[in-house]
Write an enzyme that holds these catalytic residues in place. Structure first.
Site, PDB file in Angstrom:
ATOM      1  N   THR A   1    -126.438  21.514 -71.373  1.00 29.68           N
ATOM      2  CA  THR A   1    -125.073  20.993 -71.307  1.00 29.68           C
ATOM      3  C   THR A   1    -125.045  19.968 -70.177  1.00 29.68           C
ATOM      4  O   THR A   1    -126.059  19.757 -69.520  1.00 29.68           O
ATOM      5  CB  THR A   1    -124.048  22.094 -70.989  1.00 29.68           C
ATOM      6  OG1 THR A   1    -124.138  22.405 -69.592  1.00 29.68           O
ATOM      7  CG2 THR A   1    -124.326  23.355 -71.784  1.00 29.68           C
ATOM      8  N   CYS A   2    -123.873  19.354 -69.917  1.00 29.14           N
ATOM      9  CA  CYS A   2    -123.888  18.357 -68.848  1.00 29.14           C
ATOM     10  C   CYS A   2    -124.005  19.015 -67.478  1.00 29.14           C
ATOM     11  O   CYS A   2    -124.299  18.357 -66.496  1.00 29.14           O
ATOM     12  CB  CYS A   2    -122.680  17.442 -68.933  1.00 29.14           C
ATOM     13  SG  CYS A   2    -121.178  18.258 -69.394  1.00 29.14           S
TER      14      CYS A   2
ATOM     15  N   SER B   1    -119.668  28.709 -64.566  1.00 27.07           N
ATOM     16  CA  SER B   1    -119.273  27.336 -64.875  1.00 27.07           C
ATOM     17  C   SER B   1    -118.676  26.643 -63.661  1.00 27.07           C
ATOM     18  O   SER B   1    -118.226  27.292 -62.721  1.00 27.07           O
ATOM     19  CB  SER B   1    -118.246  27.316 -66.001  1.00 27.07           C
ATOM     20  OG  SER B   1    -118.792  27.868 -67.160  1.00 27.07           O
TER      21      SER B   1
ATOM     22  N   GLN C   1    -115.551  25.977 -73.186  1.00 29.26           N
ATOM     23  CA  GLN C   1    -116.545  25.254 -73.998  1.00 29.26           C
ATOM     24  C   GLN C   1    -117.920  25.901 -73.989  1.00 29.26           C
ATOM     25  O   GLN C   1    -118.663  25.814 -74.952  1.00 29.26           O
ATOM     26  CB  GLN C   1    -116.708  23.807 -73.510  1.00 29.26           C
ATOM     27  CG  GLN C   1    -115.613  22.885 -73.947  1.00 29.26           C
ATOM     28  CD  GLN C   1    -114.480  22.878 -72.934  1.00 29.26           C
ATOM     29  OE1 GLN C   1    -114.633  23.436 -71.855  1.00 29.26           O
ATOM     30  NE2 GLN C   1    -113.354  22.293 -73.284  1.00 29.26           N
TER      31      GLN C   1
ATOM     32  N   GLN D   1    -121.363  25.949 -76.595  1.00 27.02           N
ATOM     33  CA  GLN D   1    -122.645  25.329 -76.276  1.00 27.02           C
ATOM     34  C   GLN D   1    -123.787  26.336 -76.385  1.00 27.02           C
ATOM     35  O   GLN D   1    -124.877  26.012 -76.851  1.00 27.02           O
ATOM     36  CB  GLN D   1    -122.573  24.715 -74.873  1.00 27.02           C
ATOM     37  CG  GLN D   1    -121.627  23.532 -74.835  1.00 27.02           C
ATOM     38  CD  GLN D   1    -121.165  23.179 -73.427  1.00 27.02           C
ATOM     39  OE1 GLN D   1    -121.136  24.036 -72.542  1.00 27.02           O
ATOM     40  NE2 GLN D   1    -120.789  21.924 -73.215  1.00 27.02           N
TER      41      GLN D   1
ATOM     42  N   MET E   1     -94.448  16.897 -53.456  1.00 23.17           N
ATOM     43  CA  MET E   1     -94.520  18.163 -54.197  1.00 23.17           C
ATOM     44  C   MET E   1     -94.000  18.016 -55.611  1.00 23.17           C
ATOM     45  O   MET E   1     -94.559  18.564 -56.561  1.00 23.17           O
ATOM     46  CB  MET E   1     -93.714  19.224 -53.453  1.00 23.17           C
ATOM     47  CG  MET E   1     -94.477  19.738 -52.259  1.00 23.17           C
ATOM     48  SD  MET E   1     -94.856  21.438 -52.477  1.00 23.17           S
ATOM     49  CE  MET E   1     -93.471  22.140 -51.612  1.00 23.17           C
TER      50      MET E   1
END
Lengths: 270, 420
Positions: free
Chosen positions: B51-52, B107, B114, B118, B191
């Site tokens: 994956t990236c 992750s 995702q 994958q 804010m």
């Protein structure tokens, strides 16, 4: 009712109810599949009712009525109680279970008017099916209404820990309305079908039957609530209270009223 | 399992993007590499996850050096060896790592959804390359089911951070989401901008910006893709929006009960979320008494944020616990399978010896009557069983304790046949 066939149904509903009320005593494998278990129970429930019809032991009476409403409630449970809506199981599963249990223990009282229904009359199953669908719709509306009141209160009291796990307020409002509308339509058609049944079977006036009058009053309450929502946007807590009390009135009509009404066709003759 | 379970790879934890992008493989390269690893005999089973944010090889192998060799072919952007970016996990550690990765615990954004897709792609590619055997087949199936369990049981996917997202959380509780909703931002304080930005990112349909100086509302609206309006048209817009965010520097309330009541009537009493971020407050407190108006101030937003933080921590803890449990359960199962094989080969060797000895004494045994022969048969069997009893129970103990060395030692004592 053939009670033996209902035992697996009862077991499934018990498991689902326990899984929702006291999840920590249930093994994880069961806890994750409560809805599937509920759906399996519903399927068995349909089989049990179907078998009753097939062997001709289904004489519409109190147990069958209560059992049918239980089926309707559990169908809604199995359809809706997923993700954030899982909390609906807290209300619907016990309701379905209690109704089924009642169906199994109450005496078989037969409705007086049935003895006058000649042979096979198509209006009878239509009348009954529509009314049970209606009551199931009102049951959902009532349960969702109760949850609505709870979430509304928690939002106002800023108790974010509890609401983060519950359906959103708008979802509850919408669902409560839709369920009520569904119940109302079914009730309306069911009453009409009952009228057709009376005309076909008894050839006499049916309007003054006490149960019809009682149901007419409940119909009016629901009609007023829906009307004020559709026209003036009246919603929220008011509608929730109508949902809850309307369902209570329906339950009373189902369980209590018929015993009192000796003069009615809908009354029980034992 | 023939060999050890190995996980080797690099991820955003260990390698900069310049290294990760060089290592990343498309589907064809993944297949090529799997085929090569097989051909060279480096692995008996394998799959590659690319994956990236990570590239990882999961393999069953007897030859770690061959895998190291394979890894060494890859170089960093300056031609440096990639060894220092790599992490290696074996057996239970490898299983645990894979479970964590697939459950999105490893992750960049913990809980992002995702990664499971994958992982599934990686499994599919390995299936297509026929590089999954019994061990990895079971492992990958289990991985997908563990990841799903984590997602459904721990609410890890619902994590968000920051004061802006607390506003999104509130909208979630009331509306169930921001899709199709409109918000009105009063004032352009920092804010207020944060909350609006988070809401726009969460799918808000339209952001309307009102400020005392129109130019600044135009500026702010441009920044967030919103619509600027004149300050005095505020009341008109109040009835058209679902969310009001007040963040002006006003010292007196700019919205009172009557304003809000009118707005509610205009929107047929659908719920209205009011977020007052200003101090002193911009929205009169008695607005809270209106049934469909939900008014929250800065402190409430902080409470929502804390709640989110606590929940995220709980979810992460629960997920880690669940994954670790599943990993040891999986290893237990794996060991049981292989210990079964060991015990099988043990008894096979013993039975073979017994048969050989019976055959050797065949001539003597022929003189016996059937009853006596049967007794001899039973006796030799019982002897073998008794002799094997201790080694087998020791094997089982060693397996339970995960003591691979003792297993190897025990098995090596049983000559060449243990090589199954």
């Amino acid at each position: 009712m053939q009670h033996l066939l209902y035992i697996p149904v009862l077991l499934a509903y018990v498991a689902v109810t326990v899984g929702h009320l006291v999840p920590w005593i249930v093994p994880a494998a069961v806890r994750e599949r409560l809805r599937a278990l509920g759906a399996a129970g519903v399927a068995l429930h349909v089989v049990a009712l179907g078998a009753d019809v097939a062997v001709g032991v289904l004489r519409p009476g109190l147990p069958e009525a209560v059992s049918s409403v239980s089926l309707g409630v559990m169908v809604m449970y199995a359809t809706l109680a997923t993700g954030r809506q899982k909390a609906l199981g807290l209300l619907l599963a016990p309701l379905g279970l209690v109704l089924l249990g009642l169906g199994l223990v109450v005496p078989h009282e037969e409705v007086a008017g049935l003895q006058q229904v000649q042979g096979v009359n198509a209006w009878l199953p239509i009348h009954l099916t529509l009314l049970f669908l209606g009551v199931a719709g009102f049951a959902l509306s009532g349960a969702v209404g109760a949850l609505y009141l709870y979430v509304h209160k928690a939002l106002k009291a800023k108790r974010f820990d509890v609401i983060a796990r519950l359906p959103s307020l708008d979802w509850l409002d919408q669902t409560q309305f839709r369920a009520m509308l569904f119940g109302f339509l079914a009730l309306t058609l069911g009453i009409a079908a009952g009228g057709a049944l009376a005309v076909a079977s008894f050839q006499q006036s049916w309007v003054m039957d006490p149960k019809v009058v009682y149901t007419g009053v409940v119909w009016l309450i629901y009609a007023a609530a829906l009307q004020s929502r559709l026209i003036w946007g009246r919603r929220g807590r008011f509608t929730a209270w109508v949902s809850i009390s309307g369902f209570a009135l329906m339950v009373f009509s189902l369980l209590g009223l018929n015993f009192i009404l000796s003069s009615s066709w809908h009354g029980y003759v034992g | 399992m023939s060999g050890e379970l190995i996980a080797v790879g690099l991820s955003h934890h260990t390698a900069p993007v310049s290294v990760r992008e060089r290592m990343a493989m498309d589907e064809d390269r993944v297949k090529e590499n799997l085929a090569r690893l097989h051909q060279e005999g480096a692995v008996s089973e394998a799959f590659l996850l690319s994956t990236c944010n990570r590239v990882e090889l999961y393999a069953v192998s007897r030859d770690i050096e061959a895998i190291q060799e394979f890894m060494r072919e890859h170089r960093g952007p300056e031609g440096e060896p990639i060894d220092r970016y790599l992490y290696w996990h074996r057996n239970e550690e490898a299983v645990r790592h894979l479970f964590r990765v697939a459950s999105s615990l490893d992750s960049l954004v913990v809980g992002e959804p995702q990664i499971l897709g994958q992982v599934k792609t990686a499994i599919r590619l390995a299936e297509e390359s026929k590089s999954l055997g019994r061990t990895l087949n079971t492992l990958t199936r289990q991985t997908v089911s563990v990841a799903k369990r984590v997602r459904t049981e721990t609410r890890i996917g619902e994590s968000r951070v920051g004061i802006g997202n607390a506003g999104v959380d509130l909208a979630q509780m009331i509306f169930g989401g921001l899709t199709g909703k409109r918000a009105l931002l009063l004032g352009v304080g920092e804010m207020g901008r944060q909350v609006s930005r988070a809401m726009v990112n969460a799918g808000l349909e339209e952001l309307i910006v009102a400020n005392r100086t129109y130019e600044r509302s135009v500026e702010c609206a441009e920044e967030h893709g919103g619509t600027p309006i004149q300050w005095d048209r505020m009341q008109e817009y109040l009835g058209r929006v679902d969310v009001v965010i007040a963040a002006t520097g006003a010292t007196r309330p700019i919205l009172d009960r009557t304003h809000v009541q009118k707005a509610l009537a205009a929107r047929r009493y659908r719920s209205l979320l009011l977020i007052d971020l200003s101090v002193p407050r911009n929205i009169a407190r008695d607005v809270e008494d209106l049934e469909q108006a939900f008014l929250y101030n800065v402190d409430d937003l902080t409470a929502v944020m804390e709640q989110g933080k606590a929940e995220r921590q709980n979810a992460a803890d629960a997920a880690v616990r669940l994954v670790d449990e599943e990993a040891s359960r999986f290893m237990m199962k794996l060991k049981e399978v292989s210990i079964g094989q060991h015990i099988g080969s043990l008894t096979k060797v013993a039975e073979q010896i017994r048969m050989e000895e019976m055959e050797r004494s065949a001539r003597v045994l022929e003189g016996l009557d059937p009853k006596q022969r049967k007794a001899v048969e039973a006796m030799t069997r019982a002897m073998m069983k008794k002799i094997l009893h201790r080694p087998i129970s020791t094997l089982r103990d060693a397996a339970r304790e995960g003591d691979l060395e003792r297993i190897e030692l025990l098995m090596s004592a049983w000559s060449q046949e243990d090589d199954s």
